[in-house]
Design an enzyme around this catalytic site. Structure first.
Site, PDB file in Angstrom:
ATOM      1  CE1 TYR A  43      -3.895   0.566   5.794  1.00 33.72           C
ATOM      2  CE2 TYR A  43      -4.060   0.532   3.420  1.00 33.72           C
ATOM      3  CZ  TYR A  43      -4.413   0.017   4.568  1.00 33.72           C
ATOM      4  OH  TYR A  43      -5.743  -0.578   4.874  1.00 33.72           O
ATOM      5  CG  LEU A  80      -6.929 -13.428  -1.201  1.00 36.53           C
ATOM      6  CD1 LEU A  80      -5.700 -13.328  -2.145  1.00 36.53           C
ATOM      7  CD2 LEU A  80      -8.061 -14.065  -1.918  1.00 36.53           C
ATOM      8  CG  ASN A  88      -5.756 -11.679  -6.216  1.00 37.76           C
ATOM      9  OD1 ASN A  88      -5.504 -12.744  -6.072  1.00 37.76           O
ATOM     10  ND2 ASN A  88      -4.836 -10.797  -5.359  1.00 37.76           N
TER      11      ASN A  88
END
Length: 269
Positions: A42, A184, A235
């Site tokens: 990442y 999601l 969330n």
């Protein structure tokens, strides 16, 4: 259960604006999150570490996970894996990781060598739990045969359109967590009429409904990614949404098998 793991964590994948994760991680921790998920590829471990340092939360209260062995990095040798993890610890500025995942069982992944390196890191106390990611039952079985230490978690894509029933059952049977990434479905949940009608009935969003559905499942936790403070808060609030049995069954009945992260080298291909 294999051990305690906060049910909603913050996923931190992004291709751009990686430096913003320092603020996002700090915001999430101040809000109550205690599970932060990142990965070497990442390119944001440094910023995740900054966010943890800036938050008024002790490091010991944060469950921190990262991943290594992604197709062709850091290399197949045990020493390369160990060196890469020590580099991650330096970037994050921490003495240990709560969880280290094998990112993909592909490319430079060699079960004996890779898992041997993980076991060495575990025995030295540099990692407190061993995890795998994108593993199917066959790869999980093989890992169980090699490892003396337990597998703590398998992180896989999981959402109402890819429900991973077999892997969820495997997690319960073998007493580990299934950690859902892309919970999601990268926003596609907002287009589903079943999720939309349930969200309307509760006066909430499809995102909270999708997360609450995941949390209704045994041995499942989720790491939704968000860089928006309002979405990070929304969330996290999904933990307090209780779906009725009939609502869970309606989502269970969504007849789709839609995989968003599908690599040629994935074990299911």
């Amino acid at each position: 259960m294999a051990g305690d793991l906060p049910r909603v964590g913050l996923g931190t994948y992004s291709d751009t604006n990686r430096e913003q994760w320092a603020e996002c991680v700090e915001t999430a921790l101040e809000m109550g999150y205690r599970h932060i998920d990142t990965a070497q590829v990442y390119g944001n471990e440094e910023y995740v570490g900054q966010g943890i340092e800036r938050a008024s939360v002790d490091r010991q209260e944060v469950f921190l996970a990262t991943k290594t062995v992604h197709v062709d990095v850091p290399g197949p040798e045990r020493s390369a894996i160990i060196d890469s993890v020590e580099e991650s610890l330096g970037k994050i500025r921490t003495d240990y990781l709560d969880l280290l995942y094998v990112h993909w069982p592909a490319g430079c992944y060699d079960p004996e060598t890779t898992l041997g390196a993980f076991e060495e890191l575990y025995e030295e106390g540099l990692i407190r739990n061993i995890g795998v990611s994108n593993f199917e039952p066959e790869q999980l079985d093989e890992a169980h045969e090699i490892l003396d230490a337990p597998i703590f978690a398998n992180q896989v894509e999981c959402h109402p359109f890819l429900q991973q029933e077999e892997l969820r059952e495997y997690a319960v049977e073998h007493d580990h967590w299934l950690v859902a990434y892309c919970p999601l479905a990268r926003g596609e949940i907002f287009e589903d009429p079943v999720l939309g009608s349930i969200a309307k009935a509760h006066g909430t969003s499809e995102a909270q409904v999708a997360l609450a559905w995941l949390l209704s499942k045994e041995n499942v936790t989720a790491v939704p990614r968000s860089m928006s403070e309002s979405h990070i808060r929304e969330n996290f609030a999904a933990r307090d949404l209780d779906l009725g049995d009939e609502e869970v069954e309606r989502i269970d009945g969504i007849e789709r098998e839609h995989r968003l992260i599908d690599r040629d080298y994935a074990p299911w291909n």
